[in-house]
Design an enzyme around this catalytic site. Sequence first.
Site, mmCIF file in Angstrom:
data_model
loop_
_atom_site.group_PDB
_atom_site.id
_atom_site.type_symbol
_atom_site.label_atom_id
_atom_site.label_comp_id
_atom_site.label_asym_id
_atom_site.label_seq_id
_atom_site.Cartn_x
_atom_site.Cartn_y
_atom_site.Cartn_z
ATOM 1 C CG HIS A 248 -0.101 0.465 1.942
ATOM 2 N ND1 HIS A 248 0.785 -0.219 3.346
ATOM 3 C CD2 HIS A 248 -0.322 1.675 3.510
ATOM 4 C CE1 HIS A 248 1.786 0.141 4.472
ATOM 5 N NE2 HIS A 248 1.033 0.848 4.474
HETATM 6 C C1 UD1 Z 1 -2.677 5.498 5.925
HETATM 7 C C2 UD1 Z 1 -1.287 5.797 6.630
HETATM 8 C C3 UD1 Z 1 -0.152 5.056 6.591
HETATM 9 C C4 UD1 Z 1 -0.556 3.659 7.293
HETATM 10 C C5 UD1 Z 1 -2.166 3.137 6.193
HETATM 11 C C6 UD1 Z 1 -2.340 1.916 6.302
HETATM 12 C C7 UD1 Z 1 -0.929 8.811 6.373
HETATM 13 C C8 UD1 Z 1 0.452 8.946 6.413
HETATM 14 N N1 UD1 Z 1 -1.146 7.081 5.748
HETATM 15 O O1 UD1 Z 1 -2.038 5.187 4.632
HETATM 16 O O2 UD1 Z 1 0.449 4.852 7.626
HETATM 17 O O3 UD1 Z 1 -0.042 2.328 6.634
HETATM 18 O O4 UD1 Z 1 -2.859 4.107 6.787
HETATM 19 O O5 UD1 Z 1 -3.925 2.224 5.508
HETATM 20 O O6 UD1 Z 1 -1.360 8.158 7.973
HETATM 21 N N2 UD1 Z 1 -9.083 4.785 0.932
HETATM 22 C C9 UD1 Z 1 -10.996 4.233 0.546
HETATM 23 N N3 UD1 Z 1 -11.674 4.015 1.901
HETATM 24 C C10 UD1 Z 1 -10.482 4.095 2.937
HETATM 25 C C11 UD1 Z 1 -9.694 5.100 3.330
HETATM 26 C C12 UD1 Z 1 -8.907 5.004 2.058
HETATM 27 O O7 UD1 Z 1 -11.068 3.737 -0.426
HETATM 28 O O8 UD1 Z 1 -11.848 3.483 4.091
HETATM 29 C C13 UD1 Z 1 -8.747 5.280 -0.303
HETATM 30 C C14 UD1 Z 1 -8.680 6.896 -0.885
HETATM 31 O O9 UD1 Z 1 -8.973 6.206 -2.214
HETATM 32 C C15 UD1 Z 1 -7.974 7.049 0.002
HETATM 33 C C16 UD1 Z 1 -6.723 5.962 -0.481
HETATM 34 O O10 UD1 Z 1 -7.192 5.014 -0.065
HETATM 35 O O11 UD1 Z 1 -6.947 9.062 -1.115
HETATM 36 C C17 UD1 Z 1 -5.722 6.358 0.806
HETATM 37 O O12 UD1 Z 1 -5.920 6.519 1.476
HETATM 38 P P1 UD1 Z 1 -4.597 7.126 3.115
HETATM 39 O O13 UD1 Z 1 -5.908 7.169 4.573
HETATM 40 O O14 UD1 Z 1 -4.835 8.764 2.503
HETATM 41 O O15 UD1 Z 1 -3.588 6.779 3.368
HETATM 42 P P2 UD1 Z 1 -3.178 5.566 3.211
HETATM 43 O O16 UD1 Z 1 -1.922 4.490 1.636
HETATM 44 O O17 UD1 Z 1 -4.776 4.395 3.299
#
Ligand code: UD1
Length: 409
Positions: A248
């Site tokens: 991820h």
């Molecule tokens: C975040 C954390 C990372 C952790 C990871 C675990 C930060 C900086 N990063 O990264 O340290 O290892 O979580 O998962 O806080 N999305 C969904 N559904 C959700 C959440 C996210 O579809 O419930 C999608 C969205 O398109 C979003 C993308 O995933 O833009 C990334 O999510 P985001 O919370 O920005 O960061 P992670 O990559 O999950």
Amino acid sequence: MKIISVVGARPNFMKIAPFIKAINTYNERHTGNKPTPSPSREGNLKNSSIIQATGSINHILVHTGQHYDDSMSKAFFEQLEIPEADINLKIGSGTHAEQVGQTMIAFEKVLKAERPDWVVVVGDVNATLACSVTAKKEWIKVCHIEAGLRSNDLTMPEEINRLVTDRISDLLLAPDTLSVENLKAEGVTDSKIRFVGNIMIDTLEANREKAEKIDIGDIIKRNYKGSEKSAVMNLNPANHDFAVITLHRPSNVDSADVLGPIVDFLTDEVAGDLLLFWPIHPRTKKMLAEFGLSEKVAQHKNIVLLEPLGYLDMLRLNMGARLILTDSGGLQEECTVLGTPCLTLRRNTERPVTLRDHGGASVLVGNKIDVIREEYHNALQSMRTPVRPELWDGHAAERCLKAILEYGS
Ligand code: UD1
């Protein structure tokens, strides 16, 4: 004493669950009462005070809402028996500045209404940074659980979150002695640091027996992303007959030049040797589609694409996997305690105690395929050797709470 603890994203949930249990146990001992769920506070901050018995801890759980899909959030609350968050800030997805900025604005209102003695943050996600800074500017004491981890890689957003949070925290609760040394080397005074052990391992130990009983075939049936008629639905591999991959990190999934060769390696080589389980993170799912790689993965007969897994299913897969390929920090730790050979697809780690060099189960392989390939073949030959770093004993949460109580309000 009044404590607000904060969660935002998936890896926070397994860290807060044992802390809340420790508070509940403390309150039961001091009042003889079982904890009663507080009414949801959303949109009702002004009337939100809970009546507390004297001597007990008034605890409020805030979820920033960074992760919001049921599979990324609700499933963990249910399985880990975390009470529903008292307040959900519903921040959702966005750029880092959007997530951090909106969390700060919303959390400041909570702090002004609640005036806790402590804000407890865990891990290194955007919620950790946003809420620790906001609390400190409101002159509220901050406790950081999982303090002192350092990758020394400022291209990782999590490293920035860790550095800032640790710099301003009043109480730094470290999971291992290397983290204690990092804090000391940065000039943090001894009186602020406590070596408490790894709170994530409390959750692992509390759920080990439950996870052991799960049937791998059921994990597939409940989480498979493909068609219900697929032959995959009837698979039920034995322990050691499968591998697991999770990816991820932006550094691995946000560029086609990096993700493409990793997918080639997985489809052409790993899935040629073993059944490969791949629980897909939403970010990775999006990027595979964007780079036109989804079909290649989905069509492979030996790759089982799964929804993001709940805690117990992931733990069960980890217990049975021949090896794990991952860029997750938490999995490196769980592999160490379970002994699962782990290839960490990163150039560095903030958790060196999990590395083979330090007696752990993980080896850093970055994202260059020749290195991954070599270590993959080494891992196929390695035995499971569970290792338990000092104080990864299932009782870290009690020590966290003790440290806060000893510090006082
Ligand atoms: C975040 C954390 C990372 C952790 C990871 C675990 C930060 C900086 N990063 O990264 O340290 O290892 O979580 O998962 O806080 N999305 C969904 N559904 C959700 C959440 C996210 O579809 O419930 C999608 C969205 O398109 C979003 C993308 O995933 O833009 C990334 O999510 P985001 O919370 O920005 O960061 P992670 O990559 O999950």
